[in-house]
Motif scaffolding. Structure first.
Motif, short mmCIF file in Angstrom:
data_model
loop_
_atom_site.label_atom_id
_atom_site.label_comp_id
_atom_site.label_asym_id
_atom_site.label_seq_id
_atom_site.Cartn_x
_atom_site.Cartn_y
_atom_site.Cartn_z
N THR A 97 0.84 -1.20 0.00
CA THR A 97 0.00 0.00 0.00
C THR A 97 0.87 1.25 0.00
OG1 THR A 97 -1.74 -1.19 1.19
CG2 THR A 97 -1.85 1.22 1.21
N LYS A 98 1.93 1.23 0.80
CA LYS A 98 2.86 2.36 0.85
C LYS A 98 3.48 2.58 -0.54
CE LYS A 98 6.99 3.88 3.34
NZ LYS A 98 8.24 3.64 2.61
N LYS A 99 3.85 1.52 -1.22
CA LYS A 99 4.44 1.63 -2.56
C LYS A 99 3.46 2.23 -3.55
CE LYS A 99 6.93 -0.99 -6.12
NZ LYS A 99 6.98 0.17 -6.94
N VAL A 100 2.20 1.81 -3.48
CA VAL A 100 1.18 2.39 -4.36
C VAL A 100 1.08 3.90 -4.10
CG1 VAL A 100 -1.30 2.49 -4.88
CG2 VAL A 100 -0.15 0.28 -4.71
N MET A 101 1.04 4.29 -2.83
CA MET A 101 0.97 5.73 -2.49
C MET A 101 2.15 6.49 -3.09
SD MET A 101 -1.59 6.87 -0.53
CE MET A 101 -0.92 8.29 0.32
N GLU A 102 3.34 5.92 -2.98
CA GLU A 102 4.54 6.58 -3.51
C GLU A 102 4.53 6.62 -5.03
OE1 GLU A 102 7.56 5.40 0.15
OE2 GLU A 102 7.35 4.03 -1.55
N ASP A 103 4.08 5.55 -5.65
CA ASP A 103 4.10 5.47 -7.12
C ASP A 103 3.03 6.33 -7.78
OD1 ASP A 103 6.23 3.71 -6.85
OD2 ASP A 103 5.08 1.93 -7.40
N VAL A 104 1.82 6.31 -7.23
CA VAL A 104 0.72 7.06 -7.85
C VAL A 104 0.84 8.55 -7.58
CG1 VAL A 104 -1.79 7.36 -7.96
CG2 VAL A 104 -0.82 5.06 -7.80
N ARG A 105 1.28 8.91 -6.37
CA ARG A 105 1.46 10.32 -6.02
C ARG A 105 0.11 11.05 -6.05
NH1 ARG A 105 6.15 12.17 -5.68
NH2 ARG A 105 5.72 14.17 -6.62
N TYR A 106 -0.80 10.59 -5.23
CA TYR A 106 -2.17 11.11 -5.19
C TYR A 106 -2.23 12.59 -4.84
CZ TYR A 106 -3.63 6.23 -5.17
OH TYR A 106 -3.83 4.91 -5.50
N ASP A 107 -3.25 13.25 -5.37
CA ASP A 107 -3.55 14.63 -5.00
C ASP A 107 -4.27 14.67 -3.66
OD1 ASP A 107 -3.02 16.55 -7.48
OD2 ASP A 107 -3.65 14.58 -8.20
N GLN A 108 -5.03 13.64 -3.37
CA GLN A 108 -5.77 13.53 -2.11
C GLN A 108 -6.05 12.06 -1.87
OE1 GLN A 108 -6.56 13.96 0.98
NE2 GLN A 108 -7.39 16.02 0.67
N ALA A 109 -6.11 11.68 -0.61
CA ALA A 109 -6.48 10.31 -0.26
C ALA A 109 -7.29 10.35 1.02
CB ALA A 109 -5.23 9.45 -0.08
N PHE A 110 -8.29 9.53 1.06
CA PHE A 110 -9.11 9.39 2.25
C PHE A 110 -8.64 8.10 2.93
CE2 PHE A 110 -11.32 11.80 -0.94
CZ PHE A 110 -11.64 12.95 -0.23
N ILE A 111 -7.83 8.25 3.96
CA ILE A 111 -7.18 7.13 4.62
C ILE A 111 -7.93 6.85 5.91
CG2 ILE A 111 -5.02 6.25 5.58
CD1 ILE A 111 -3.64 8.52 3.85
N ALA A 112 -8.39 5.62 6.06
CA ALA A 112 -9.14 5.23 7.25
C ALA A 112 -8.46 4.06 7.94
CB ALA A 112 -10.57 4.84 6.87
#
Length: 176
Positions: A97-112
């Protein structure tokens, strides 16, 4: 909808990656009234976690969609939903999941942080076995990545002029 007269924008929001088609991505790219914004929930960056969540996509399929969006709509804002600490989530699964966050470079994420919901399969089948402290730490790791990438996206816009469309006004304040 793009042919309807008037000054308005349309945002496409997909609740599931398996609903996102190449035709939809193309339409967002070509229709002038479509915002270059796509909300595409990954939920987790591990296929085994996604299977436990009863999601019908894989990380590879999701990343293929992200690549298609980035190629077709280079300036698209991409947002997501992520759940950390789903029952059984291992350190290795979280690192996906961390790798996806780093690779995609989201503008916003709703993290729960996962918490059991009454009546769901997860509540009835999987024990809530990820410690609360671990959930909090994982949440913080992803939030740090998000802050960094969102700031980089914002900083890249400094000095730019972009159109805006106000959606409503309340007490003299414009919200859009």
């Amino acid at each position: 909808v793009n042919e309807i007269p008037g000054n308005f924008w349309v945002r496409f929001v997909s609740s599931n990656p398996w609903d996102m088609s190449h035709e939809t991505i193309k339409a967002v790219s070509e229709c002038e009234k479509m915002c270059e914004y796509i909300h595409l929930p990954i939920q987790a960056g591990s296929d085994t976690t996604l299977q436990r969540m009863n999601r019908h996509h894989t990380v590879n399929h999701y990343m293929g969609l992200i690549e298609k969006i980035n190629t077709t709509i280079p300036n698209a804002a991409i947002t997501t939903d992520i759940i950390v600490g789903f029952p059984g989530e291992t350190d290795k699964e979280f690192l996906g999941t961390k790798k996806v966050m780093e690779d995609v470079r989201y503008d916003q994420a709703f993290i729960a942080q996962y918490s059991p919901r009454p009546g769901t399969i997860a509540e009835n089948v999987y024990p809530d076995d990820v410690p609360q402290q671990t959930k909090k730490e994982r949440h913080n790791v992803l939030t740090e990545i998000l802050h960094k990438t969102a700031k980089e996206h914002s900083d890249a816009m400094i000095g730019s002029t972009v159109p805006i469309l106000a959606e409503s006004e309340k007490d003299g304040m414009i919200f859009g």
